[in-house]
Enzyme design. Structure first.
Site, mmCIF file in Angstrom:
data_model
loop_
_atom_site.group_PDB
_atom_site.id
_atom_site.type_symbol
_atom_site.label_atom_id
_atom_site.label_comp_id
_atom_site.label_asym_id
_atom_site.label_seq_id
_atom_site.Cartn_x
_atom_site.Cartn_y
_atom_site.Cartn_z
ATOM 1 N N HIS A 18 0.828 -1.314 -0.063
ATOM 2 C CA HIS A 18 0.034 -0.020 -0.050
ATOM 3 C C HIS A 18 0.829 1.229 -0.006
ATOM 4 C CE1 HIS A 18 -2.908 -2.636 2.395
ATOM 5 N NE2 HIS A 18 -3.239 -2.560 1.339
ATOM 6 N N LYS A 42 -16.986 -7.155 8.148
ATOM 7 C CA LYS A 42 -15.662 -7.920 7.638
ATOM 8 C C LYS A 42 -14.726 -8.384 8.772
ATOM 9 C CE LYS A 42 -13.364 -7.342 3.133
ATOM 10 N NZ LYS A 42 -12.418 -6.688 2.416
ATOM 11 N N ARG A 92 -1.703 -6.858 -7.991
ATOM 12 C CA ARG A 92 -0.720 -7.799 -7.886
ATOM 13 C C ARG A 92 -0.396 -8.858 -8.957
ATOM 14 N NH1 ARG A 92 -2.609 -8.476 -1.823
ATOM 15 N NH2 ARG A 92 -4.227 -7.751 -2.968
ATOM 16 N N SER A 130 -2.402 -7.918 3.261
ATOM 17 C CA SER A 130 -2.700 -7.815 4.783
ATOM 18 C C SER A 130 -3.521 -9.102 5.352
ATOM 19 C CB SER A 130 -4.051 -6.805 4.588
ATOM 20 O OG SER A 130 -3.762 -5.465 4.347
#
Ligand code: ADP
Length: 165
Positions: A18, A42, A92, A130
């Protein structure tokens, strides 16, 4: 006219991936709004406020090129509220492509004026996520090459475990 880009995400927690996307976006825009998704459903590891604080600590509280906000609701509405039409996302491997393409297309459907810009992840960060950080840190694994030092410290405080021999 100020060129503003919105970089939305969970940032749970902020990773070197990030940070790199934010820094590279700053080279092309006057201001980056880091938009932290407030998503209690979440069940994030870090609260929205903690996630914002870690971004602020990394980039400096008074960095006039970075604004840190939380948002819920439609991203396209939030982007308009920020006074821009530009979303930035990182890509990615191929695995990100399907989801990111779907999001970009649906956002365009919701608001034709919105554009999503993609930056390729740097090779060194292409495996960093993450999710991976959240799996490794509670087990006492070393994540210091995946996250900035402020996040590494926060994770150590949260998981003060000894590494099993
Ligand atoms: P989300 O839950 O919205 O995917 P994330 O915090 O996981 O939120 O990611 C926010 C953005 O940062 C996404 O565009 C994601 O592809 C990008 N990103 C995540 N990890 C990396 C990385 N290692 N390198 C580059 N971009 C990344």
């Amino acid at each position: 006219m100020k060129r503003i880009a919105v970089f939305p995400g969970s940032f749970d927690p902020l990773t070197n991936g990030h940070v790199d996307i934010i820094n590279r976006t700053l080279e092309h825009f006057d201001e980056v709004v880091v938009a932290v998704l407030a998503n209690p459903a979440k069940r994030p590891l870090f609260s929205t406020e903690e996630r914002k604080r870690l971004v602020a600590e990394q980039f400096g509280d008074h960095n006039e090129k970075i604004r840190i906000e939380s948002f819920s609701g439609l991203l396209v509405d939030f982007v308009r509220q920020c006074g821009t039409t530009i979303i930035v996302r990182g890509l990615r491997a191929i695995s990100d492509f399907d989801y990111e393409a779907q999001m970009a297309l649906v956002n365009k459907k919701l608001d034709e004026g919105i554009e999503t810009f993609f930056l390729m992840a740097r090779e060194a960060n292409s495996y960093v996520s993450s999710t991976l950080v959240k799996q490794i840190a509670p087990l006492g694994g070393d994540v210091s090459e995946m996250v900035p030092p402020v996040v590494a410290v926060a994770l150590k405080e949260m998981f003060p475990v000894e590494k099993k021999k």
